[in-house]
Design a protein around this motif. Structure first.
Motif, short mmCIF file in Angstrom:
data_model
loop_
_atom_site.label_atom_id
_atom_site.label_comp_id
_atom_site.label_asym_id
_atom_site.label_seq_id
_atom_site.Cartn_x
_atom_site.Cartn_y
_atom_site.Cartn_z
N VAL A 79 0.86 -1.19 0.00
CA VAL A 79 0.00 0.00 0.00
C VAL A 79 0.89 1.24 0.00
O VAL A 79 1.78 1.38 0.84
N THR A 80 0.64 2.16 -0.94
CA THR A 80 1.53 3.32 -1.05
C THR A 80 0.78 4.66 -0.92
O THR A 80 1.40 5.71 -1.07
N ARG A 82 -1.44 5.79 1.77
CA ARG A 82 -2.15 6.05 3.02
C ARG A 82 -2.28 7.56 3.27
O ARG A 82 -1.35 8.32 3.02
N TYR A 87 -2.12 7.68 9.04
CA TYR A 87 -0.89 7.83 9.84
C TYR A 87 -1.27 8.11 11.31
O TYR A 87 -0.66 7.58 12.23
N GLY A 112 9.84 6.46 3.39
CA GLY A 112 8.96 5.43 2.85
C GLY A 112 7.59 6.03 2.62
O GLY A 112 6.56 5.50 3.05
N GLY A 114 5.85 6.54 -0.13
CA GLY A 114 4.99 6.08 -1.23
C GLY A 114 4.58 7.26 -2.10
O GLY A 114 5.41 8.01 -2.60
N SER A 148 11.14 8.07 -0.88
CA SER A 148 10.71 6.74 -1.33
C SER A 148 11.79 6.18 -2.23
O SER A 148 12.44 6.95 -2.96
N ILE A 149 12.01 4.89 -2.21
CA ILE A 149 13.03 4.32 -3.12
C ILE A 149 12.58 4.59 -4.56
O ILE A 149 13.33 5.12 -5.38
N GLU A 150 11.34 4.23 -4.83
CA GLU A 150 10.80 4.41 -6.19
C GLU A 150 9.94 5.67 -6.24
O GLU A 150 9.33 6.04 -5.23
N LEU A 177 17.43 5.55 2.22
CA LEU A 177 17.86 6.50 3.26
C LEU A 177 19.38 6.46 3.45
O LEU A 177 20.03 7.50 3.53
N VAL A 194 5.78 4.84 8.12
CA VAL A 194 4.61 3.96 8.21
C VAL A 194 4.80 2.85 7.19
O VAL A 194 4.67 3.08 5.98
#
Ligand SMILES: C[S@@+](CC[C@H](N)C(=O)[O-])C[C@H]1O[C@@H](n2cnc3c(N)ncnc32)[C@H](O)[C@@H]1O
Length: 315
Positions: A79-80, A82, A87, A112, A114, A148-150, A177, A194
């Motif tokens: 899930v990206t 939220r 949160y 992270g 998303g 985010s990585i992506e 990170l 999260v």
């Protein structure tokens, strides 16, 4: 030990059933039973202690595919998007108020992130979003950085970033990170995570060290980790643990016990034994600058949302 009970136990039982017919002597049966007993007892009692490095690398490569997945290929558990209200529910009590107290010169990092929806909600115009949803108080808004990585930025992100102008919101992607320097990122009053790096990293102690190095003194890291041994000990014995910590002798260590051994921080844990999976909500306040985290090494990593991980404390 539940981590090791997944497919391995099933494979062992199947091989016993299919082979028993052909076994002629009680001696052979006894030898097999000893092997099964050793495997069931887990590490330290016959299982090799060294991590299976090629297997870990394969799993990390599988995890990369999850990060890179798009559209219909995104696994349903990944899930990206939220919202900030999610949160506020998932992070320790006090997060929303702390965010609301930040002023315009303060900074919030979401590791992270998303799609960065939580940050978009925080900056949503007041009439669009009820204060409870945006965690907003009357003061100015902090500057926020999504990592985010992506790159999962949406059109909504691009529009809001353009309308806010300057560097009120930033989106960093393309690396983890650990690949950023302190100078690149600067310091933050609040860092959130999260189901981000804290749940996904293959080097938990290094990850935490990086997070804490980015916090101002008195700044707080808010995070969550699911399927772990709970601080209050109320997790069900049938739990399938996703993140497991063991000491040098292979005994289970609770994630909060490990965190509380860190110098220069004050750790709060809220155990949720009645959630679908036993979950720890964690807040870590940095109280002085000589932070020192007990190191751990990775023993096992299984790709997933989040991945299964087993770490061992080095001392
Ligand atoms: C499941 S998504 C969660 C997204 C968002 N927090 C939410 O709840 O909707 C996981 C996010 O963590 C990021 N992530 C995982 N490990 C990371 C790391 N070491 N550094 C930065 N981002 C990381 C992924 O790239 C992704 O953006």
């Amino acid at each position: 030990m539940a981590f090791f009970q997944r497919e391995e136990k099933v494979i062992v039982m199947r091989s016993v059933k299919s082979s028993v017919k052909g076994w002629k002597t009680a001696k052979t049966c006894l030898a097999v039973l000893i092997v099964i007993a050793l495997q069931a007892l887990g590490p330290g009692t016959g299982r090799p202690q060294e991590p299976a490095q090629p297997r870990i690398e394969e799993e990390i490569a599988k995890q990369e595919k999850i990060y890179r997945s798009r559209g219909a290929d995104v696994p349903s558990g990944y899930v990206t998007g939220r919202a900030l209200s999610d949160y506020a529910e998932l992070l320790p009590s006090g997060f929303c108020d702390a965010l609301g107290r930040l002023g315009s010169s303060d900074r919030w990092l979401d590791i992270g992130a998303g799609e960065g929806q939580a940050i978009l909600d925080y900056f949503a115009p007041e009439d669009d979003t009820a204060p409870a949803k945006s965690c907003a108080l009357s003061g100015g808004k902090a500057r926020a950085v999504a990592m985010s990585i992506e790159d999962r930025r949406t059109d909504k992100w691009q529009q809001q970033a353009a309308s806010l102008g300057g560097d009120r919101i930033r989106y960093l992607s393309g690396k983890r990170l650990r690949n950023y320097s302190g100078e690149e990122l600067g310091k933050f009053q609040i860092i959130t995570d999260v189901y981000g790096g804290f749940s996904y990293t293959e080097d938990l102690s290094q990850f935490l060290e990086n997070v804490l190095s980015l916090l101002e003194i008195d700044g707080v890291f808010y995070t969550i980790v699911q399927s772990v041994h709970l601080e209050d000990g109320k997790d069900k014995p049938s739990t399938w643990y996703l993140t497991e910590l063991v000491d040098a002798a292979g005994r289970d260590v609770k994630v909060c016990s490990w965190l509380k051994k860190t110098a220069c921080v004050k750790v709060g844990c809220e155990s949720k034994s009645d959630w679908d999976t036993p979950t720890e909500l964690i807040n870590i306040r940095k109280v002085c600058s000589d932070v020192s985290i007990p190191r751990m090494k990775l023993l096992k990593y299984e790709a997933g949302n989040p991945p299964g991980r087993r770490f061992q404390l080095e001392r």
